[in-house]
Design a protein around this motif. Structure first.
Motif, PDB file in Angstrom:
ATOM      1  N   TYR A  13       0.832  -1.201   0.000  1.00  0.00           N
ATOM      2  CA  TYR A  13       0.000   0.000   0.000  1.00  0.00           C
ATOM      3  C   TYR A  13       0.870   1.257   0.000  1.00  0.00           C
ATOM      4  CZ  TYR A  13      -4.212  -2.774   1.056  1.00  0.00           C
ATOM      5  OH  TYR A  13      -5.266  -3.650   1.026  1.00  0.00           O
TER       6      TYR A  13
ATOM      7  N   LEU B 246      -1.142   4.396  -1.496  1.00  0.00           N
ATOM      8  CA  LEU B 246      -2.470   4.387  -0.855  1.00  0.00           C
ATOM      9  C   LEU B 246      -2.400   4.934   0.561  1.00  0.00           C
ATOM     10  CD1 LEU B 246      -3.741   0.914  -2.067  1.00  0.00           C
ATOM     11  CD2 LEU B 246      -4.661   3.140  -2.694  1.00  0.00           C
TER      12      LEU B 246
ATOM     13  N   VAL C  68      -9.207   1.170   3.403  1.00  0.00           N
ATOM     14  CA  VAL C  68      -8.724   0.521   2.172  1.00  0.00           C
ATOM     15  C   VAL C  68      -9.134  -0.946   2.177  1.00  0.00           C
ATOM     16  CG1 VAL C  68      -6.661  -0.207   0.895  1.00  0.00           C
ATOM     17  CG2 VAL C  68      -6.831   2.130   1.785  1.00  0.00           C
TER      18      VAL C  68
ATOM     19  N   LEU D  46      -7.383  -1.599  -6.285  1.00  0.00           N
ATOM     20  CA  LEU D  46      -6.507  -0.658  -5.593  1.00  0.00           C
ATOM     21  C   LEU D  46      -6.374   0.674  -6.321  1.00  0.00           C
ATOM     22  CD1 LEU D  46      -3.724  -3.061  -4.266  1.00  0.00           C
ATOM     23  CD2 LEU D  46      -5.740  -2.171  -3.073  1.00  0.00           C
TER      24      LEU D  46
ATOM     25  N   LYS E 254      -7.273   4.204  -4.663  1.00  0.00           N
ATOM     26  CA  LYS E 254      -6.345   5.334  -4.655  1.00  0.00           C
ATOM     27  C   LYS E 254      -7.044   6.592  -5.158  1.00  0.00           C
ATOM     28  CE  LYS E 254      -1.818   6.872  -6.162  1.00  0.00           C
ATOM     29  NZ  LYS E 254      -0.546   6.508  -6.776  1.00  0.00           N
TER      30      LYS E 254
END
Length: 150
Positions: free
Chosen positions: A37, A42, A66, A77, A81
């Motif tokens: 991450y 992220l 997340v 993902l 983001k």
């Protein structure tokens, strides 16, 4: 920050205090997932001088978000983001709007004060002009001292 000096030892939700193993336990994720991450941008924890990751309580909450978006909502993902970026933009814009509203309120108050000062400076010995109705009357003015016979 609100302009006041903070105690350097005061902990806030942005204070980076958790090492990666503790952050992984608190978030329910594997440390390798936290590293991934971080690489993807992220959740980007602060770094120590030795480049070790330090997570804050806000970071832990973001990790949980997340995970929830990924596992429960099925969002990839890249989508997560983008969601995080947009939420950050919204928060920044809301803060800017609040700043501008405060500035506007201050300017309006200053304007009202200036307006009140102008009104307070008006001469009170003047009589307001009122337009008179027109009439056909004739007024003759004779200066004092000059008497004329008609």
């Amino acid at each position: 920050m609100d302009g006041r000096r903070r105690n350097p030892y005061e902990l806030t939700e942005e204070t980076p205090v958790y090492v990666i193993s503790v952050a992984a336990q608190l978030s329910g994720l594997h440390p390798q997932t936290l590293r991934q991450y971080d690489r993807l941008g992220l959740v980007s924890p602060d770094r120590t001088a030795g480049r070790g990751r330090r997570y804050s309580a806000r970071d832990i909450e973001l990790l949980r978000t997340v995970q929830q978006l990924s596992q429960d909502e099925g969002i990839n993902l890249a989508g997560i983001k983008r969601i995080i970026e947009l939420e950050n933009q919204v928060a920044a814009l809301q803060a800017r709007v609040a700043e501008m509203e405060a500035a506007l309120d201050g300017a309006a108050a200053a304007m009202r004060q200036r307006e009140a000062a102008v009104h307070a400076s008006y001469r009170r010995d003047l009589v307001p002009y009122q337009e008179m109705q027109q009439s056909s009357a004739l007024v003759v003015w004779r200066p004092k001292g000059r008497q004329t016979s008609d």
